[in-house]
Design an enzyme around this catalytic site. Structure first.
Site, PDB file in Angstrom:
ATOM      1  NE  ARG A 109      -4.072  -4.058  -8.042  1.00 45.50           N
ATOM      2  CZ  ARG A 109      -4.235  -5.076  -7.198  1.00 45.50           C
ATOM      3  NH1 ARG A 109      -4.724  -6.227  -7.626  1.00 45.50           N
ATOM      4  NH2 ARG A 109      -3.918  -4.942  -5.931  1.00 45.50           N
ATOM      5  CG  HIS A 136       0.747  -4.078  -3.409  1.00 44.28           C
ATOM      6  ND1 HIS A 136      -0.178  -3.055  -3.420  1.00 44.28           N
ATOM      7  CD2 HIS A 136       0.027  -5.226  -3.258  1.00 44.28           C
ATOM      8  CE1 HIS A 136      -1.395  -3.558  -3.287  1.00 44.28           C
ATOM      9  NE2 HIS A 136      -1.301  -4.869  -3.182  1.00 44.28           N
ATOM     10  CD  GLN A 139      -0.818  -6.519   1.187  1.00 37.15           C
ATOM     11  OE1 GLN A 139      -1.787  -6.537   0.427  1.00 37.15           O
ATOM     12  NE2 GLN A 139      -0.897  -6.973   2.430  1.00 37.15           N
ATOM     13  CG  ASP A 231       3.075 -12.064  -3.425  1.00 37.17           C
ATOM     14  OD1 ASP A 231       1.915 -12.526  -3.504  1.00 37.17           O
ATOM     15  OD2 ASP A 231       3.470 -11.132  -4.158  1.00 37.17           O
ATOM     16  CB  CYS A 271       0.070  -9.572   0.041  1.00 41.38           C
ATOM     17  SG  CYS A 271       0.571 -10.499  -1.415  1.00 41.38           S
ATOM     18  NE  ARG A 299      -4.168  -3.229   1.143  1.00 39.42           N
ATOM     19  CZ  ARG A 299      -4.142  -3.606  -0.135  1.00 39.42           C
ATOM     20  NH1 ARG A 299      -3.919  -4.870  -0.451  1.00 39.42           N
ATOM     21  NH2 ARG A 299      -4.293  -2.730  -1.116  1.00 39.42           N
TER      22      ARG A 299
HETATM   23  N1   CP Z   1      -3.240  -8.127  -1.645  1.00 37.17           N
HETATM   24  C1   CP Z   1      -3.882  -7.546  -2.695  1.00 37.17           C
HETATM   25  O1   CP Z   1      -3.534  -6.463  -3.167  1.00 37.17           O
HETATM   26  O2   CP Z   1      -4.946  -8.254  -3.130  1.00 37.17           O
HETATM   27  P1   CP Z   1      -5.857  -7.924  -4.407  1.00 37.17           P
HETATM   28  O3   CP Z   1      -5.049  -8.259  -5.638  1.00 37.17           O
HETATM   29  O4   CP Z   1      -7.051  -8.809  -4.240  1.00 37.17           O
HETATM   30  O5   CP Z   1      -6.207  -6.471  -4.385  1.00 37.17           O
HETATM   31  N1  NVA Z   2       2.766 -10.118  -6.506  1.00 37.14           N
HETATM   32  C1  NVA Z   2       1.354 -10.240  -6.704  1.00 37.14           C
HETATM   33  C2  NVA Z   2       0.614  -9.502  -5.654  1.00 37.14           C
HETATM   34  C3  NVA Z   2      -0.871  -9.563  -5.720  1.00 37.14           C
HETATM   35  C4  NVA Z   2      -1.546  -8.784  -4.657  1.00 37.14           C
HETATM   36  C5  NVA Z   2       0.981  -9.738  -8.103  1.00 37.14           C
HETATM   37  O1  NVA Z   2       1.534  -8.728  -8.538  1.00 37.14           O
HETATM   38  O2  NVA Z   2       0.159 -10.373  -8.753  1.00 37.14           O
END
Ligand code: CP
Ligand code: NVA
Length: 313
Positions: A109, A136, A139, A231, A271, A299
């Protein structure tokens, strides 16, 4: 014999040819787990080790990957970048080369998609994008599974995303184009998904018979939608713009009024994590049409399918 090229999962596009089998595999793994015979007998990734590097917070991605890795019989090594030499200036490139000598895959990440691509390019093992600033993909895969379970198909459905043209929106847009879903994003001016990605999605959509629309009017976009998706307005890393964003996005809230414009049987997706009262209201996220926790559950099953696809050979 020539070694098969390693696979990365940086963009949902990387799964283009594998999408049907990934979704079938996730559905099968889900069924087996529900029947209590999933992870108990078979451990297809026994003796494999997967590193997880998370530069940003995570609940769903981290936990679902750790549990998925465990169910498949592998070991997860959660590595906080601050504890690695990375935190003291060792390059990502050297880190990737070193990790490639020890482990069988990296779940990463990142703040920056360029770092994601760099790690993938230097590593001799698969790299899985656990979210960056552009996409992502994990997701989007869980979202496709959720939609398919509910409607029994993907092609021809109308998915409307309201809010920020961000990482989640980008992967959904590309995933819709790949699977023949009509996709509309309604965002404020200047917050549309990057033009190069919407153009790319539109070019894919011509081959799958779907439409990609980027608009600024949430009401027009919500009209007759089968899926309404939103989101957060402030993604991780954008905290400095919080005040400005929370004003800009107010007309894009997913509330009862907007939901009333969608198809009578429409589902609501997010999400998560959600900021209740901002991008989505309590009555909508907790209402009958919401499937946000089914998405979160999926997930786990789709992470397993991704791990088997990438590392299980
Ligand atoms: N939806 C998602 O990726 O959540 P997290 O940031 O908790 O991993
Ligand atoms: N768009 C959000 C998604 C989190 C799962 C972010 O990047 O923080």
């Amino acid at each position: 014999m020539k070694k098969a090229a390693k696979k990365d999962f940086i963009s949902i596009i990387d799964a283009t040819r594998s999408l049907p089998s990934l979704l079938n595999s996730a559905a099968r793994l889900k069924k087996e787990l529900k029947q209590g015979k999933g992870h108990l007998n078979i451990r297809p990734l026994k003796h494999k080790q997967i590193a997880m590097i998370f530069e940003k917070s995570s609940t769903r991605t981290r936990v679902s990957f750790e549990v998925a890795i465990h169910h498949l019989g592998a070991d997860a090594l959660y590595l906080n970048p601050g504890d690695l030499q990375l935190g003291r200036g060792e390059t990502l490139s050297d880190t990737g080369r070193v990790l490639s000598k020890y482990v069988n895959g990296i779940v990463y990440r990142a703040y920056d998609n360029r770092m994601m691509k760099e790690l993938a390019s230097v590593s001799s093992i698969p790299v899985i994008n656990a979210l960056d600033d552009v996409e992502h993909p994990c997701q989007a895969l869980a979202d496709l599974l959720t939609i398919k379970e509910i409607f029994g198909k993907l092609r021809g459905l109308r998915l409307t995303y309201v809010g920020d043209g961000n990482n989640v929106c980008n992967s959904l847009m590309l995933a819709s184009a790949l699977t023949g879903m009509h996709f509309a994003a309604a965002t404020p001016k200047g917050r549309e998904p990057p033009h190069r990605l919407s153009e790319y999605a539109a070019s894919i959509a011509t081959g799958t018979g779907s439409r990609i629309e980027i608009v600024n009017d949430p009401k027009a976009a919500a009209n007759k939608a089968n899926i309404l998706y939103t989101d957060v307005w402030v993604s991780m890393g954008q905290e400095a713009q919080k005040e400005e964003r929370e004003k800009l996005f107010v007309p894009y809230q997913l509330n009862k009024q907007l939901l009333g414009l969608a198809d009578r049987k429409a589902i609501v997706m997010h999400c998560l994590p959600a900021h209740r009262g901002l991008e989505i209201t309590d009555d909508v996220i907790d209402g009958d049409q919401s499937v946000v926790f089914e998405q979160a559950e999926n997930r786990l099953h789709t992470e397993k399918a991704v791990l088997l696809w990438q590392i299980g050979h």
